[in-house]
Design an enzyme around this catalytic site. Structure first.
Site, PDB file in Angstrom:
ATOM      1  N   GLU A 110       0.851  -1.196   0.000  1.00 25.19           N
ATOM      2  CA  GLU A 110       0.000   0.000   0.000  1.00 25.19           C
ATOM      3  C   GLU A 110       0.880   1.237   0.000  1.00 25.19           C
ATOM      4  O   GLU A 110       2.021   1.191   0.478  1.00 25.19           O
ATOM      5  CB  GLU A 110      -0.871   0.031   1.274  1.00 25.19           C
ATOM      6  CG  GLU A 110      -1.852  -1.108   1.343  1.00 25.19           C
ATOM      7  CD  GLU A 110      -2.566  -1.171   2.696  1.00 25.19           C
ATOM      8  OE1 GLU A 110      -2.636  -0.139   3.401  1.00 25.19           O
ATOM      9  OE2 GLU A 110      -3.035  -2.265   3.038  1.00 25.19           O
ATOM     10  N   LYS A 112       2.181   4.646   1.446  1.00 23.51           N
ATOM     11  CA  LYS A 112       2.225   5.202   2.797  1.00 23.51           C
ATOM     12  C   LYS A 112       1.859   6.677   2.682  1.00 23.51           C
ATOM     13  O   LYS A 112       2.668   7.497   2.234  1.00 23.51           O
ATOM     14  CB  LYS A 112       3.618   5.015   3.406  1.00 23.51           C
ATOM     15  CG  LYS A 112       3.680   5.454   4.847  1.00 23.51           C
ATOM     16  CD  LYS A 112       4.974   4.976   5.481  1.00 23.51           C
ATOM     17  CE  LYS A 112       5.059   5.344   6.939  1.00 23.51           C
ATOM     18  NZ  LYS A 112       4.950   6.747   7.223  1.00 23.51           N
ATOM     19  N   ASP A 114       1.187  10.421   3.445  1.00 19.11           N
ATOM     20  CA  ASP A 114       1.892  11.324   4.360  1.00 19.11           C
ATOM     21  C   ASP A 114       0.895  12.296   5.000  1.00 19.11           C
ATOM     22  O   ASP A 114       0.684  13.398   4.522  1.00 19.11           O
ATOM     23  CB  ASP A 114       2.956  12.090   3.568  1.00 19.11           C
ATOM     24  CG  ASP A 114       3.983  12.704   4.490  1.00 19.11           C
ATOM     25  OD1 ASP A 114       3.930  12.438   5.702  1.00 19.11           O
ATOM     26  OD2 ASP A 114       4.839  13.448   3.988  1.00 19.11           O
ATOM     27  N   TYR A 219      -7.279   2.409   6.137  1.00 17.50           N
ATOM     28  CA  TYR A 219      -6.473   1.235   5.792  1.00 17.50           C
ATOM     29  C   TYR A 219      -6.605   0.068   6.768  1.00 17.50           C
ATOM     30  O   TYR A 219      -5.997  -0.972   6.554  1.00 17.50           O
ATOM     31  CB  TYR A 219      -5.005   1.600   5.604  1.00 17.50           C
ATOM     32  CG  TYR A 219      -4.389   2.370   6.760  1.00 17.50           C
ATOM     33  CD1 TYR A 219      -4.239   1.791   7.999  1.00 17.50           C
ATOM     34  CD2 TYR A 219      -3.973   3.683   6.586  1.00 17.50           C
ATOM     35  CE1 TYR A 219      -3.700   2.492   9.053  1.00 17.50           C
ATOM     36  CE2 TYR A 219      -3.421   4.391   7.634  1.00 17.50           C
ATOM     37  CZ  TYR A 219      -3.286   3.791   8.867  1.00 17.50           C
ATOM     38  OH  TYR A 219      -2.758   4.487   9.905  1.00 17.50           O
ATOM     39  N   LYS A 307      10.698   3.480   3.668  1.00 16.93           N
ATOM     40  CA  LYS A 307      10.722   4.949   3.574  1.00 16.93           C
ATOM     41  C   LYS A 307      11.512   5.362   2.341  1.00 16.93           C
ATOM     42  O   LYS A 307      12.647   4.904   2.160  1.00 16.93           O
ATOM     43  CB  LYS A 307      11.417   5.537   4.811  1.00 16.93           C
ATOM     44  CG  LYS A 307      10.607   5.412   6.096  1.00 16.93           C
ATOM     45  CD  LYS A 307       9.410   6.300   6.041  1.00 16.93           C
ATOM     46  CE  LYS A 307       8.969   6.994   7.276  1.00 16.93           C
ATOM     47  NZ  LYS A 307       9.723   7.199   8.400  1.00 16.93           N
ATOM     48  N   CYS A 401      28.125  42.708  11.717  1.00 10.37           N
ATOM     49  CA  CYS A 401      26.723  42.333  11.511  1.00 10.37           C
ATOM     50  C   CYS A 401      26.151  43.072  10.293  1.00 10.37           C
ATOM     51  O   CYS A 401      26.226  44.291  10.217  1.00 10.37           O
ATOM     52  CB  CYS A 401      25.902  42.675  12.754  1.00 10.37           C
ATOM     53  SG  CYS A 401      24.130  42.422  12.523  1.00 10.37           S
ATOM     54  N   CYS A 404      23.329  45.671  11.756  1.00 12.90           N
ATOM     55  CA  CYS A 404      23.621  46.842  12.590  1.00 12.90           C
ATOM     56  C   CYS A 404      25.101  47.235  12.548  1.00 12.90           C
ATOM     57  O   CYS A 404      25.497  48.209  13.185  1.00 12.90           O
ATOM     58  CB  CYS A 404      23.198  46.571  14.036  1.00 12.90           C
ATOM     59  SG  CYS A 404      24.222  45.318  14.817  1.00 12.90           S
ATOM     60  N   CYS A 419      25.903  38.276  16.767  1.00 15.17           N
ATOM     61  CA  CYS A 419      25.899  39.720  16.933  1.00 15.17           C
ATOM     62  C   CYS A 419      25.437  39.962  18.365  1.00 15.17           C
ATOM     63  O   CYS A 419      24.360  39.497  18.758  1.00 15.17           O
ATOM     64  CB  CYS A 419      24.918  40.364  15.957  1.00 15.17           C
ATOM     65  SG  CYS A 419      24.655  42.095  16.333  1.00 15.17           S
ATOM     66  N   CYS A 424      20.308  45.523  17.949  1.00 14.23           N
ATOM     67  CA  CYS A 424      20.395  45.148  16.532  1.00 14.23           C
ATOM     68  C   CYS A 424      18.984  44.956  15.953  1.00 14.23           C
ATOM     69  O   CYS A 424      18.180  44.185  16.480  1.00 14.23           O
ATOM     70  CB  CYS A 424      21.197  43.858  16.404  1.00 14.23           C
ATOM     71  SG  CYS A 424      21.097  43.103  14.792  1.00 14.23           S
TER      72      CYS A 424
END
Ligand code: IVH
Length: 668
Positions: A110, A112, A114, A219, A307, A401, A404, A419, A424
């Site tokens: 079957e 699977k 999700d 199922y 999987k 950064c 800033c 930072c 900032c």
């Protein structure tokens, strides 16, 4: 039967029939307008004559009253998960184990799906209760939301009592429509259809859930007493006969090579499906042979989930940008030529830190391999070296950064650059986004884009400013109508009364997560008391470590933070804990300290109400009966828990006995 009742019955039958044709068989016999017309006729009758409204009327498809919580309900039998196989070797081992135990078997393959596992209970052929998987033993009652899913029959042909299990999911098209709408509203889109389905089924307002177009594939049957099937394929056929939606891509195969062919076929074709799958489920087809194989603690020995490997695709790395998180961590982000991976289009992926970029020798301009970790978070796996253009550029992190311009620092023992400028801008915006998020103050409608605009227009600089916003501030923003402004101000107003732990978590104190916020709020009850607390005292609390204790005290000791708290208080933002005290309830001597289990159907109250009342009296309410259970309160149709309690000699009360005691105590 009178004419009105006849018409109501006729409308039920027609609407159920049309839902079935459209959503289960994918073969409608009438146009949508005909369905809508009949549905409105029924809604109208029910409004004028509420006595004709029944709980499984097709009008429930549009949703009903909003709930305040979902009741927790134990599953009749645990909802287990499946063992995993990741390659041919794992599958051949699985097959060998089966053949060693029971000889030759036929397998059912079957898809699977999700989505989210759900359990649906039917009594007398009517859908009466739908639960999430939860922790496998106890799920949440999401019946009202599940009733809005047209593919779930509200009533089936035969008056049977049984439970079916399956996977609720959001079709790709519904997911794309929903995300488009979310983006238009400036809201955060869902990462994938599974998250969208989960979010929708956890809506407390079933009218909202009804708008999310979900579906379901069933199922398995949990109690076979009324069924004739002796195989999994027979069971699925019987479910089809009864009007349930099952997945028709299933195939019966005679050996493991057949399984491998099926896997190969769907690995190649999964993108063509209208819904997401994340693997293939392989089950021993014969039910008696299934019984022979039995179960481990966690999963059946007669089934396994293959999987799919995380899908990998190649795209171009256009640039590397930096993003600055709420705590100042600077993360390099890959800007990619947009590409579809595992169901969504990816144009950005985290590169985590500079070391990783150099270890993997990733350069701007490279062709790179992308995959989604756990099929959710996009990640750059590697560069394809023999495709590297001559002008590919090596990347170096800046020393300052980008938001800033403050110097970046590498804290000892950490790979990340940070930072450390508390003012900032990028950090402040991230902090604001965190403050309004669901587990913090939960302010609906205040999405990232709106926060950015508010910040850039100087309307909010700190979290307290949110409570000072007015209609005049909000109306001029992009995509802001008066209705939206009204809703947003209402949501902000509502957030003022959030219990203290949400505020604490929202402030973004380093190392302070949801759980520890609650521990602190419950223990100290008010912000004023928490401010007084010393580091030594905090370290003494179970669940609070040294780092966190230091972080909380330093944060609350800061003058700017004290001013911020005052600014919040000035707008009447709640600073007290409003939840139930789990530790210090004195309760009633009759119940205090006792371990109590509730089971069966309660008629005079919900299980949630009973449980809350018992907790207020100091009892611990648990889900399963063990030797240490002091009391079982058994409603109608109590099952295995009652048998177990009888076996252990546990004290057992009926609902009436409990209700009488409750009245006595309430009147004391
Ligand atoms: S059979 C004992 N069949 O995959 C569990 N599961 O861990 C029996 N799933 O959460 C599950 N499609 O919800 C089965 N065709 C399918 C499925 C399926 C999706 C989910 C299931 C469970 C997970 C397995």
């Amino acid at each position: 039967m009178n004419d009105m009742q006849n018409r109501v019955n006729e409308l039920h039958d027609l609407l159920n029939q049309y839902s079935y044709e459209y959503y289960v068989q994918d073969n409608p016999s009438v146009p949508d307008s005909e369905y809508d017309k009949l549905l409105h006729e029924l809604i109208h009758i029910e409004e004028e004559h509420p006595e004709y409204k029944i709980s499984d009327s097709p009008t429930v498809r549009v949703g009903g009253e909003a709930q305040s919580t979902f009741e927790k309900v134990s599953h009749d039998t645990p909802m287990l998960s499946l063992g995993n196989a990741f390659n041919e070797e794992d599958l051949r081992k699985f097959d060998q184990r089966i053949r060693d135990n029971i000889g030759k078997v036929e397998y059912m393959c079957e898809l699977k799906i999700d989505g989210l596992a759900v359990s649906l209970k039917y009594q007398n052929g009517r859908f009466v209760q739908g639960l999430t998987r939860g922790d496998g033993t106890t799920g949440e009652d999401i019946t009202e939301n599940l009733r809005t899913i047209h593919a779930i029959p509200l009533k089936i042909k035969e008056p049977l009592n049984f439970e079916v299990r399956g996977e609720a999911y959001m079709p790709r098209q519904s997911f794309m429509n929903l995300n488009e709408e979310k983006e238009n509203n400036g809201e955060q889109p869902f990462a994938n259809p599974r998250n969208a389905a989960a979010g929708s089924l956890r809506q407390l307002d079933s009218k909202l859930a009804a708008k999310r177009k979900l579906s379901v594939f069933l199922y398995s049957i949990n109690d076979f007493t009324d069924f004739e099937a002796t195989t999994q394929s027979g069971a699925l056929d019987e479910l089809d006969q009864l009007g349930f939606k099952t997945n028709h891509e299933r195939e019966r195969v005679s050996d493991i090579d057949g399984v491998l062919k099926y896997i190969e076929k769907w690995t190649a074709q999964r993108e063509k499906l209208s819904y997401d799958i994340d693997g293939i489920v392989i089950k021993v087809n014969d039910l008696e042979q299934q019984d022979e194989m039995g179960f481990t603690q966690k999963s059946p020995r007669w089934a396994i989930a293959y999987k799919f490997p995380a899908e990998e695709v190649v795209t171009e790395l256009l640039d590397i940008e930096l993003s600055i998180g709420r705590t100042g961590v600077v993360t390099p982000t890959a800007i990619l030529e947009p590409v579809r991976v595992a169901g969504t289009t990816v144009s950005r992926a985290s590169l985590h830190n500079e070391d990783l970029i150099h270890e993997r020798d990733i350069r701007i301009g490279d062709s790179v391999v992308i995959k989604k970790a756990g099929d959710i978070i996009p990640e750059v796996v590697k560069s394809i070296l023999d495709r590297r253009p001559d002008d590919a550029k090596t990347y170096h992190m800046p020393t300052h950064c980008p938001s800033c311009n403050h110097e970046l620092v590498r804290i000892e023992g950490e790979v990340a650059l940070r930072c450390i400028n508390p003012k900032c801008q990028a950090q402040l915006i991230e902090g604001l986004i965190h403050f309004v998020s669901r587990q913090a103050m939960n302010i609906d409608g205040l999405g990232t884009k709106i926060i950015q605009q508010l910040y850039e227009n100087n309307l909010i600089k700190d979290v307290a400013d949110i409570f000072y916003l007015t209609e005049d501030d909000l109306l001029p923003l992009d995509r802001m109508g008066s209705k939206k402004v009204e809703n947003l101000l209402e949501a902000i107003h509502k957030a003022k009364s959030q219990s203290l732990e949400h505020l604490l978590f929202g402030l973004g104190i380093r190392h302070l997560g949801v759980k520890a916020s609650r521990v602190l709020a419950e223990k100290y009850e008010t912000m004023d008391r928490l401010i007084e607390v010393t580091e030594e005292e905090l370290v003494g609390i179970h669940d609070i470590g040294d780092k966190l204790a230091q972080s909380v005290v330093t944060y609350l000791d800061n003058e700017d933070i004290r001013a911020l708290i005052q600014k919040l208080k000035d707008k009447n933002v709640n600073m007290t804990y409003k939840g139930v005290k789990t530790t210090e309830i004195e309760g009633h001597p009759e119940f205090s300290g006792k371990t109590i289990v509730l089971t069966g159907k309660l008629e005079q109250m919900t299980r949630n109400e009973a449980s809350q009342w018992l907790q207020m009296q100091g009892a611990k309410v648990t889900n399963s009966v063990t030797k240490s259970t002091d009391l079982l309160i058994a409603g109608a149709d109590a099952g295995s828990k009652l048998t177990k309690a009888e076996k252990f000699g546990t004290e057992i009360w009926t609902e009436d006995e409990f209700a009488i005691k409750q009245k006595e105590i309430n009147n004391e």
